[in-house]
Design a protein around this motif. Structure first.
Motif: not given
Ligand code: NAP
Length: 456
Positions: A86-90
């Protein structure tokens, strides 16, 4: 302030970290201040490449990053992996869209050619919590990085491993060193940093108590701030639901991340005609959550983040019971090592019970019965907080009408309050704070929306 990794599953102290001196802090401020001056003259697009690298590096190092979360604060490994992704997607979202979101906007006016530019403002000081040790950092880093504001971050004292792992990823991306600086500093040092004139924004995610403190420091120094604080979110269950399915969703909404989510469904409000059946189904769902080794994929309930968190939650439950609450399910600390708390359902909580207005940060749910839709809204809004909330119903029109009446920053119908989509804004009202992170406008929290107008 001691920065220590204590594994909540074994209570073993794994590593202690050295705190920063005031001199170290000054050096960090100098570097950040200089970078801001450089970035002022560079286009937003010049930073895109590095943020894309950050996303790739997070995905490439997913396993070790996730294990660092597990060791710092006890999250289930499977949930930790999801958080890294999720952090990568942000990072990807703002790398792809940052330039568009920050593009100058022409104004319709008879004054002459006029537009709004989104200029960076300076260094942003961020204070972040342990419950999503990378996701919270990415929410403030990706946005400010694209906007051109160097960030300095004080992470929670119980997740120093994640604090350093995140900083390392940013360094490896090739971004300037001062784009992101981790600070192992005390609460007192934060006040001095906020007062520094190079700092022009303050972002806190944390408890209401920390919010009052940090917001006061920011206010005293006339610095803009955003406050992402606690919540007491509801899940309203209307009388038309599939009870088994709704109970499954309700249990997950309360128990994922061991219940340590600002937007967990902390209060169930169930309509009278289905309340008994729903309670039975809910208990059956709660029984499915099993504590154990966070690294074991069969474990479904993680330990709490620390012994202190376990003790505090237990005291809150005992106090609730002393004031008349009934334990419908669970209660207490299980007889095993680690900082676990039994999944618990409390009912019969009257308005004069302190529990009625408190946030329980762990796997403890409150159960209320509503006479009808209007009564459900009344109970939902009888809260000092206003973060998120959910409504479960087969009737979208009915649920949407109810959603409009609930006093929170976010309402989700037939789902938990989502954290999984970078494009959805996140934030609350009342004592849950102010400002929004994520979404197209989250990137504008700390920009100078400057008017330029050529007089006719
Ligand atoms: P916390 O005690 O407020 O800590 C959050 C951060 O603030 C930590 O880095 C902490 O540092 C720091 N801090 C606390 N008191 C401070 C003070 N007086 N001055 C300066 N810094 C201070 O919160 P928590 O217990 O870790 O996190 C749980 C809370 O955060 C819950 O209420 C939860 O609902 C909320 N939360 C909100 C959101 C949101 O987006 N709205 C998201 C996640 C969590 P130390 O660790 O060094 O004390």
């Amino acid at each position: 302030m001691a920065y220590v990794t204590t594994y909540p599953y074994t209570n073993e102290v794994l590593k202690e970290y050295k705190s920063m001196s005031d001199e170290d802090v000054q050096k960090a401020l100098d570097k950040a201040g200089k970078l801001y001056q450089e970035w002022k003259n560079k286009p937003v697009a010049s930073r895109k490449y590095y943020l894309e690298n950050v996303a790739d590096l997070m995905l490439n190092n997913c396993d070790s990053l996730a294990k660092t979360i597990v060791k710092d604060m006890g999250k289930l490994y499977t949930e930790a992996v999801a958080e890294v992704k999720l952090s990568a997607s942000i990072a990807k979202y703002y790398a792809e869209n940052g330039e568009k979101f920050l593009a100058p906007k022409p104004l319709l006016t008879s004054a002459g050619n006029s537009w709004i530019e989104n200029n960076p403002v300076g260094v942003v000081m961020c204070v972040e919590p342990w419950n999503f040790p990378y996701y919270q950092l990415m929410r403030v880093f990706a946005t400010n990085f694209m906007a051109g504001n160097p960030v300095m971050v004080k992470h929670a004292s119980n997740c120093p491993g994640c604090a350093l792992a995140f900083e390392k990823i940013i360094k490896e991306s090739g971004a300037p060193e001062a784009a992101y600086q981790n600070l192992f500093v005390s609460h007192e040092q934060i006040a001095d940093i906020i007062a520094d004139k190079r700092v022009q924004g303050v972002a806190l995610t944390g408890s209401e108590k920390a919010g009052t403190h940090i917001a006061a420091e920011a206010g005293k120094n006339l610095k803009k701030s955003t406050m992402e604080l606690g919540g007491n979110d509801v899940m309203v269950v209307l009388d038309d639901v599939d009870i088994k399915k709704a109970a499954k969703l309700a249990a997950y909404a309360r128990l994922w991340n061991a219940g340590q989510v600002c937007v967990s469904s902390k209060r169930y409000i169930v309509e009278q005609s289905i309340a008994d059946k729903f309670m039975t189904a809910l208990k059956a769902e709660f029984a499915k959550y099993q504590p154990g080794d966070p690294m074991d994929e069969n474990t479904t309930l993680a330990p709490l983040s620390s012994k202190g968190a376990q003790t505090k939650l237990d005291q809150q439950v005992q106090n609730a019971v002393k004031n008349g609450a009934k334990i419908e399910y669970g209660g207490g600390i299980p007889d095993m090592h680690g900082d676990f708390y039994n999944p618990t359902i409390l009912s019969n909580i009257s308005k004069d019970n302190p529990a009625y207005y408190e946030e329980f940060f762990g796997p403890v749910a409150q159960f209320y019965v509503a006479k009808d839709d209007a009564d459900a809204v009344r109970i939902a809004n009888d809260s000092n907080y206003g973060l998120g909330g959910s409504i479960v119903s087969k009737n979208h029109e009915r649920a949407s009408k109810m959603a409009s009446k609930i006093d929170t920053g976010m309402v989700f119908i037939n789902g938990i309050t989502q954290v999984a989509y970078p494009e959805l804004p996140f934030g609350g009202i009342k004592r849950s704070g102010y400002g929004r992170e994520l979404g197209p406008d989250g990137i504008k929290s700390f920009v100078n929306q400057k008017l330029i107008s050529i007089t006719k």
